[in-house]
Design an enzyme around this catalytic site. Structure first.
Site, short mmCIF file in Angstrom:
data_model
loop_
_atom_site.label_atom_id
_atom_site.label_comp_id
_atom_site.label_asym_id
_atom_site.label_seq_id
_atom_site.Cartn_x
_atom_site.Cartn_y
_atom_site.Cartn_z
N ASP A 378 0.90 -1.12 -0.11
CA ASP A 378 -0.06 0.01 -0.11
C ASP A 378 0.95 1.10 0.01
O ASP A 378 1.35 1.70 1.21
CB ASP A 378 -0.74 -0.16 1.32
CG ASP A 378 -1.80 1.26 1.22
OD1 ASP A 378 -1.83 1.93 0.22
OD2 ASP A 378 -2.63 1.36 2.23
N HIS A 569 -28.83 -25.60 -26.95
CA HIS A 569 -27.48 -25.59 -26.98
C HIS A 569 -27.32 -26.43 -28.35
O HIS A 569 -27.77 -27.61 -28.56
CB HIS A 569 -26.66 -26.13 -25.95
CG HIS A 569 -25.12 -26.94 -26.10
ND1 HIS A 569 -24.24 -25.80 -26.64
CD2 HIS A 569 -24.87 -27.96 -26.59
CE1 HIS A 569 -23.27 -26.88 -26.96
NE2 HIS A 569 -23.64 -27.82 -26.46
N ASP A 874 -55.97 17.25 -22.10
CA ASP A 874 -55.46 16.20 -22.70
C ASP A 874 -53.67 16.70 -23.11
O ASP A 874 -53.35 16.88 -24.01
CB ASP A 874 -56.01 16.22 -24.25
CG ASP A 874 -55.72 14.79 -24.74
OD1 ASP A 874 -54.82 14.10 -24.15
OD2 ASP A 874 -55.99 14.59 -25.90
#
Length: 1114
Positions: A378, A569, A874
Site C-alpha cells: 500500500d 445448445h 389532454d
C-alpha cells in the site's frame, strides 16, 4: 532448509528497503464545500456583504489566502463578463458587492447567456498558493459560488419567510478530511439579510448528540470542529441546524439537515482477515489458461481507491523465484468495497482479493510442487510502520492419467436416421476437464458394418456416438457392431482404449413419401409423428407439446429427439447439418414472438415454433388447434341469409328516407349557416352508481333533429377565402382535419405565409361545430409564445376555417422519437460537431438541458393557461408542437380526441379518452381542473425523458384504473435524474391540492435547467422506430386546392410534416357540474368540472365490460 532460510532473509531485506519510501504527503489547504449559494438582486447597494467561504488547514502553521476568478459564468458554463461587481477579502474569505448591479448590467449579462433566462451566475474562488487557472476549478483547491439572479430589488424584510431569513435556497453539505487540525468550516448568518434587516433577530444552534466533535459559537455563529476527525470511527454525521427568528413579538423556528462527510486518507495498514496469509493451490483437472487456482484476501479499513489510483496505490509483485513459475502463474488484484460497523454506524472499507491465475495451459504430464510469494504494498500508507504484506501460495501441480471403461454396450434401431445420437464415451473425470484436449476415434472390426461415427464435445471433453451410415444398418448380417474406442491427449499423445459393442434392434421400415428432410418443418403433431428426419434415433420425429404460457422455453415443436433437441445448445453433432436441429442452430431470421438464443437458435418461443432450414427462417406462432366450425354447405346458407338481410335493410332504409323527406320541415340554408344532423341512435348515455342507464345532458340537448348555427363575422379576425390556398392534409379525425396552407397578405405581411388550417368534415355534428366555435373564441383571447397562435378565420360564404400557426417539426412525441436515430455518432468528433451545431442548431443532438428546456417552455404555457382559467384536459407529448428553433407550442385542447393511438386511449361511445394521461380524479369522478392538468404534465415529463416512450409500458389502459387507485406509479426511467423523478411523483399525488402549481413547476425546472448540460446516450435502451408520419408522398405530389376544392397550379413550395389537430378548450366552463355527481367516498368536491360531465361518465368501464375485456385478453 537452508534455501528457505535464505529466501526469508531476502524478503525481510526487501521490506526494509521499501520502508523509507513510505512518508507522509501534505495535501495543503482545502475548501469545506465545493459550492456555495446566495441570492443577488438588482440595485443592491455597494458594500453589501454576501457570504463567507472557509478553508480548512492541513497543518497548524498554514494560513489561507483567497482569490477570485476574473469572470462571471452563466448557463452551460457560458463566460458572461469580467467580474466587476464582486470582491473578496483575501484573509477572511468575505465576499461583498464592490458596486451595485444595475438593470443595464443585468440586461448586458442576459444577452450573453445564449438566449436562456438569466437565472443563475457563478464565479470561482481559489486558494493560494494553488495555481490560479481560470479554466480549471476542482475541489479541494477551488470552489464555485452560485448567485440566484433576481431582476428586482431586495424584497421588504416583512415579506421574507422564516426559511428565507435563516438559510440559503440550497442545503449545504460539507467535506472534512480526517486527521486534520480543528478549524472553522461554516458561518450560519445570512449576511445580506443581517445587513438590510437589522431589526430582525436570528439565532442558530446545532442539535448535537453527546460527544460529537462539532460546536456552534453563539456570538459569531461559526461552526467548527472540536478535534481531528477519524473516518474509520464515523464517516457521516447527519446533524440538524436550528434557526430561531425573532421579529417583534413573533418567534418562529426553522430546522434543516446539516450533513458532514469525513473524507478518507490512507492511514490504515492492510491486514490479513483472521491472520490467514497462506493458501493452497492444487492444479489437476482444471489446467486451462486464466484458471484461478487459489485466492488470498487482504483487508484495508480505508476506502477503495479510484480506478486511476489503484495501480499506483496497491502494487502486487510475484517475487523472483523459479523461472517456470514466473512463466506459468500471474497474480490478479480485485478490490471490492465493503461496510464494517464502528461505534453504532457503518463505515466503508476495502477487501482486496489476490488471485493466483494460470498464465498458460498445462499438459497432463506436468508434476511439480513449489511455494510462491507475492509482495503487496500500500504505497500511499501514511501511518506508522509499513503498509507491506507478504502472501504465500503452496502450489501442487498433479499429473492426469487417461482411463476408459473396459467395455461399452449400446443399442441402435435399424430405423435410425443419419446423425441420430445413440450415446457417449468419456475418459475418467472428463466432465471436470478444462484445458485438456482429448480426441476420440472408432476402429471397426468389420468394414461392411461400419455404421457409427464419433465427435468430441468441446463442452465436457466427451465423445458423442452417432449414426454415420444408415445403409449398413439395413444389412441383416450387421446384427452386432464391434468397435475399438481410442482416446488420445493431443498435447502428450497419451492414449486410452475400450471395447464398444452395439446391438442393432428392430426391422427396417421404408420412409413415408413426401416427408421433409428436417423434423422441424412440421407444425402439427400428426404430420410430425408420421415422418422421420435427420437425427431421429427411432426413424420417426417426436412432438414436444409446450405449456402454452406466453413466450416460454417449453414451446411446442417437432424434434428428431426431445432428449437433445431443442435444449438451448447447438452441440457438435447438430452442427454437422442445419436440418438436424435448427431450433438450436439456426443463424437466420426468426419471425413471431420469441427470445433469441445465444449465439443462435431459439431460446424461448410463443406457441408452436417450426423452421425451414433451407430458407434460414423459423416461425413462432399461436397454436392452431381448432377445426373448422362450418363446412361448405354451412357457409353457403350463411351467405344467403346475410344477402337477404342486406336487401331487406336497403329497402327499409330507402322507405324511411323517402318518408323523412316527404314530411320533414326544410328551412332554407343560407351560405352563412351550417346545418348538422346526428342520428338518434348515436345519443350518448351514462350510468348511475347502480349501473342503470340514464340519458346524459348532451343526449337530451341534441334530441332536436336539426341544429342551425349562424356564425357572426368578426372583422378583426375575418380573412378572405380567396387569399387562402389549401394544401396537404396534416392530420384528421372522425369529424375534423387539419391541412397545410399558404395565406396571402396575412396580418399585413407581404407575400405568402405558411399556416395550418383547421376545419370540420361533412359528417360533423352540432357538438363538434360548437367545439370549433368555442375554440375560435378562446384563441382570440390567448396570446403566449408557448401556445399555438390564431391568425384568423374564414367564417362566411362557406364552411368555418380556423387559420393557426404552423409548426415545422410536428409533434413533440415524433420529434423525440426521431432524435433517437441521431445517436452519439451524430455528434461527430472534434471541431466538426461544433461546426454542425452552429450551422444547423435544430439538428444537433439533444442534451438533458434541452429536454429540461422543453419541459420548462411547456410549463410556462400551462401557467399562462391556468391564469386564464383554462383547463387543457389532454396534455401529452403528441399535443405539443415543435416550431422553428425548438420552440414548444401547446395545442390540441380536445377536438382531436378521435384520432389518437389505440394503446393511448380507451374507446367509449363518445370517442377515445387518454386514460394513461388522466388524473385519478378525472378517471373516477370526471373532475377536470388545472391540478388534473398537473398530473398529465407529470406523464408528459416521463415522455420527454424517455424520448417519446409509451407511459405505463405493458399495462393495458383498462387495467390502469385499479393500479392508480392502489398507489401504482411509473418507475424512474434511465437517464432521469432524481430531482426530475421527484417532480414527476409530486405531479402524481393522489390528492389534487398536494400537487404543485405550474408556477412552482416552472421554478423547479429553471433550477434544473442551469445545472444540466450533458449529452444523452440516445443509442442506449431505445427501440429503432420507423418514421412515424411518412405516407409516402413527396413534396411535388402534394395536391393544392382552393376553398371550393378546385385544383390550383403549383406555384408555391409545399414542404410539410404531419401533425395532430390543433385545438383549445371551452372558455365558459361552469364552476360546477350541471348534473350533480356523488363521489365514491361520499364527499363533495369543489373542483370545477367539464361541462358535459355526465357524457364523460360513459367513458368509465362498467364491471361487466371490464370482465368481458379480461376474458377477451385471456
Amino acid at each position: 532448509m537452508a534455501k528457505a532460510t535464505s529466501g526469508a532473509a531476502g524478503l525481510r531485506l526487501l521490506l526494509l528497503l521499501l520502508l523509507p519510501l513510505l512518508g507522509k504527503v501534505a495535501l495543503g489547504l482545502y475548501f469545506s464545500r465545493d459550492a456555495y449559494w446566495e441570492k443577488l438582486y438588482v440595485d443592491q447597494a455597494a458594500g453589501t456583504p454576501l457570504l463567507y467561504v472557509h478553508a480548512l488547514r492541513d497543518a497548524p502553521e498554514e494560513v489561507p489566502s483567497f482569490r477570485l476568478g476574473q469572470h462571471l459564468y452563466g448557463t452551460y458554463r457560458t463566460r458572461l463578463h469580467e467580474n466587476n461587481w464582486i470582491c473578496i477579502q483575501e484573509d477572511t474569505g468575505l465576499l461583498y458587492l464592490n458596486r451595485s448591479l444595475d438593470h443595464s448590467s443585468w440586461e448586458k449579462l442576459s444577452v450573453r447567456n445564449r438566449g436562456f433566462p438569466l437565472l443563475t451566475v457563478y464565479l470561482k474562488v481559489f486558494l493560494s498558493p494553488t495555481s490560479l487557472r481560470e479554466g480549471e476549478c476542482q475541489w479541494p483547491g477551488c470552489a464555485r459560488v452560485y448567485f440566484s439572479f433576481f431582476n428586482t430589488s431586495f424584497p421588504a424584510c416583512s415579506s421574507l419567510k422564516p426559511r428565507e431569513l435563516c438559510f440559503p435556497e440550497t442545503r449545504p453539505s460539507f467535506r472534512i478530511r480526517e486527521n486534520r487540525p480543528p478549524g472553522t468550516f461554516h458561518q450560519f448568518r445570512l449576511l445580506p439579510v443581517q445587513f438590510l434587516c437589522p431589526n430582525i433577530s436570528v439565532a442558530y444552534r446545532l442539535l448535537e448528540g453527546e460527544g460529537l466533535p462539532f460546536r456552534c459559537a453563539p456570538d459569531s455563529l461559526e461552526v467548527s470542529t472540536r478535534w481531528a476527525l477519524d473516518r474509520e470511527q464515523r464517516e457521516k454525521y447527519e446533524l440538524v441546524a436550528v434557526c430561531t427568528v425573532h421579529a417583534g413579538a413573533r418567534e418562529e423556528v426553522v430546522m434543516v439537515p446539516f450533513p458532514v462527510t469525513v473524507y478518507d486518507e490512507d492511514d490504515s495498514a492492510p491486514t490479513f482477515p483472521a491472520g490467514v496469509d497462506t493458501a493452497s493451490a492444487v492444479v489437476e483437472f482444471k489446467r486451462k489458461e486464466d484458471t484461478v487456482v487459489a485466492t488470498l484476501r487482504v483487508f484495508d479499513a480505508d476506502v477503495v481507491p479510484a480506478s486511476g489510483e489503484l495501480v499506483r496505490r496497491y502494487t502486487s509483485t510475484l517475487l523472483p523465484g523459479d523461472t517456470w513459475a514466473q512463466q506459468t502463474f500471474r497474480v490478479e488484484h480485485w478490490p471490492n468495497e465493503t461496510s464494517v460497523q464502528a461505534n453504532g454506524s457503518f463505515v466503508r472499507a476495502t477487501v482486496h482479493d489476490y488471485r493466483l491465475v494460470l498464465n498458460r495451459n498445462l499438459s497432463i504430464s506436468e508434476n511439480r510442487t513449489m511455494q510462491l510469494a507475492v509482495l503487496v504494498n500500500d504505497s500511499d500508507f501514511q501511518g506508522p510502520g509499513a503498509g507491506v504484506l507478504l502472501l504465500h501460495f503452496n502450489v501442487s501441480v498433479l499429473p492426469v492419467s487417461l482411463h476408459l471403461p473396459s467395455t461399452y454396450s449400446l443399442s441402435v434401431s435399424r430405423r435410425a436416421r443419419r446423425f441420430a445420437q445413440i450415446g457417449k464415451v468419456c475418459v475418467e473425470n472428463c466432465q471436470a476437464f478444462s484445458g485438456i484436449n482429448v480426441q476420440y476415434k472408432l476402429h471397426s472390426s468389420g468394414a461392411n458394418c461400419s455404421t457409427l461415427g464419433v465427435v468430441t464435445s468441446a463442452e465436457d471433453t466427451s465423445g458423442i456416438l452417432f449414426v454415420n451410415d444408415t445403409k449398413a444398418l439395413r444389412r441383416p448380417k450387421c446384427a452386432e457392431l464391434h468397435y475399438m474406442v481410442v482416446a488420445t491427449d493431443q498435447q502428450t499423445s497419451r492414449q486410452a482404449q475400450a471395447q464398444l459393442l452395439v446391438t442393432v434392434e428392430g426391422s427396417y421400415v421404408a420412409e413415408e413419401a413426401g416427408c421433409p428432410l428436417s423434423c422441424a418443418v412440421s407444425k402439427r403433431r400428426l404430420e410430425c409423428e408420421e415422418c422421420g428426419g435427420l437425427g431421429s434415433p427411432t426413424g420417426r420425429c417426436e412432438w414436444r407439446q409446450g405449456d402454452g404460457k406466453g413466450i416460454t422455453r417449453n414451446f411446442s415443436t417437432c424434434s428428431p429427439s426431445t432428449k437433445t433437441c431443442p435444449d438451448g445448445h447447438c452441440d457438435v453433432v447438430e452442427t454437422q447439418d442445419i436440418n438436424i436441429c435448427p431450433q438450436d442452430c439456426l443463424r437466420g431470421s426468426i419471425v413471431g414472438g420469441h427470445e433469441p438464443g445465444e449465439p443462435r437458435g431459439i431460446k424461448a418461443g410463443y406457441g408452436t415454433c417450426n423452421c425451414f432450414p433451407e430458407e434460414e427462417k423459423c416461425f413462432c406462432e399461436p397454436e392452431d388447434i381448432q377445426d373448422p366450425l362450418c363446412d361448405e354447405l354451412c357457409r353457403t346458407v350463411i351467405a344467403a341469409a346475410v344477402l337477404f338481410s342486406f336487401i331487406v335493410s336497403v329497402l327499409l332504409s330507402a322507405f324511411c328516407i323517402h318518408c323523412y323527406h316527404k314530411f320533414a320541415h326544410k328551412p332554407p340554408i343560407s351560405s352563412a349557416e351550417m346545418t348538422f344532423r346526428r342520428p338518434a341512435q348515436a345519443f350518448p348515455v351514462s350510468y348511475s352508481s347502480s349501473g342503470a342507464r340514464r340519458p346524459s345532458l348532451d343526449s337530451m340537448e341534441n334530441q332536436v333533429s336539426v341544429d342551425a348555427f349562424k356564425i357572426l363575422e368578426d372583422p378583426k379576425w375575418e380573412f378572405p377565402r380567396k387569399n387562402l390556398v389549401l394544401g396537404k392534409t396534416l392530420g384528421e379525425g372522425e369529424f375534423g382535419k387539419v391541412v397545410k396552407a399558404t395565406a396571402f397578405h396575412l396580418k399585413g405581411r407581404a407575400g405568402y405565409t405558411t399556416v395550418a388550417v383547421k376545419m370540420l368534415k361533412e359528417n360533423a355534428s352540432p357538438s363538434e361545430l360548437r367545439d370549433l366555435l368555442s375554440e375560435f373564441n378562446v384563441l382570440k383571447q390567448v396570446n403566449h409564445p408557448h401556445v399555438i397562435k390564431l391568425y384568423g378565420a374564414c367564417s362566411q360564404d362557406g364552411p368555418l376555417l380556423l387559420i393557426v400557426e404552423y409548426a415545422k417539426y410536428g409533434s413533440l412525441r415524433g420529434f423525440l422519437r426521431e432524435s433517437r436515430k441521431v445517436g452519439p455518432g451524430y455528434l461527430g468528433s472534434g471541431g466538426s460537431r461544433n461546426s454542425s451545431s452552429l450551422d444547423h442548431p435544430d439538428e444537433r443532438a439533444l442534451t438533458m438541458g434541452d429536454l429540461i428546456s422543453f419541459a420548462w417552455q411547456i410549463s410556462q404555457g400551462m401557467q399562462y393557461l391556468a391564469e386564464m382559467k383554462l383547463v387543457h384536459r389532454d396534455l401529452a407529448a403528441r399535443n405539443i408542437l415543435v416550431a422553428e428553433g425548438r420552440k414548444m407550442k401547446i395545442s390540441d385542447f380536445g377536438l382531436s380526441r378521435d384520432v389518437y393511438e389505440e394503446d393511448s386511449y380507451v374507446k367509449r361511445s363518445q370517442g377515445r379518452i387518454p386514460v394513461k394521461w388522466m388524473a385519478i380524479e378525472s378517471l373516477f369522478d370526471h373532475i377536470y381542473t388545472t391540478q388534473s392538468d398537473v398530473w398529465s404534465f407529470g406523464v408528459l415529463l416521463w415522455e420527454i425523458v424517455t424520448l417519446g416512450g409509451n407511459p405505463y409500458p405493458g399495462i393495458p389502459p383498462e387495467r390502469l384504473f385499479n393500479l392508480l387507485k392502489t398507489g401504482h406509479r411509473m418507475e424512474r426511467p434511465d437517464n432521469c435524474s432524481e430531482e426530475m423523478y421527484r417532480l414527476m411523483l409530486q405531479c402524481w399525488k393522489q390528492e389534487p391540492d398536494k400537487r404543485p402549481v405550474f408556477a412552482d413547476i416552472s421554478k423547479d425546472l429553471e433550477k434544473m435547467m442551469v445545472k444540466r448540460r450533458d449529452y444523452l446516450d440516445l443509442a442506449a435502451s431505445t427501440p429503432s422506430d420507423s418514421l412515424i408520419y411518412d405516407d409516402g408522398l413527396s413534396e411535388e405530389e402534394t395536391p393544392l386546392v382552393d376553398c371550393n376544392n378546385a385544383p390550383l397550379p403549383r406555384a408555391l413550395p409545399s414542404t410539410w410534416i404531419e401533425n395532430k389537430l390543433y385545438g383549445m378548450s371551452d372558455p365558459n366552463w361552469p364552476g360546477e357540474s350541471p348534473v350533480p355527481l356523488t363521489r365514491a367516498d361520499g364527499t363533495n368536491t369543489g373542483f370545477p368540472r367539464y361541462p358535459n360531465d355526465s357524457v364523460y361518465a360513459n367513458w368509465m368501464l362498467s364491471p361487466s365490460a371490464a370482465k368481458l375485456m379480461d376474458t377477451f385478453d385471456s
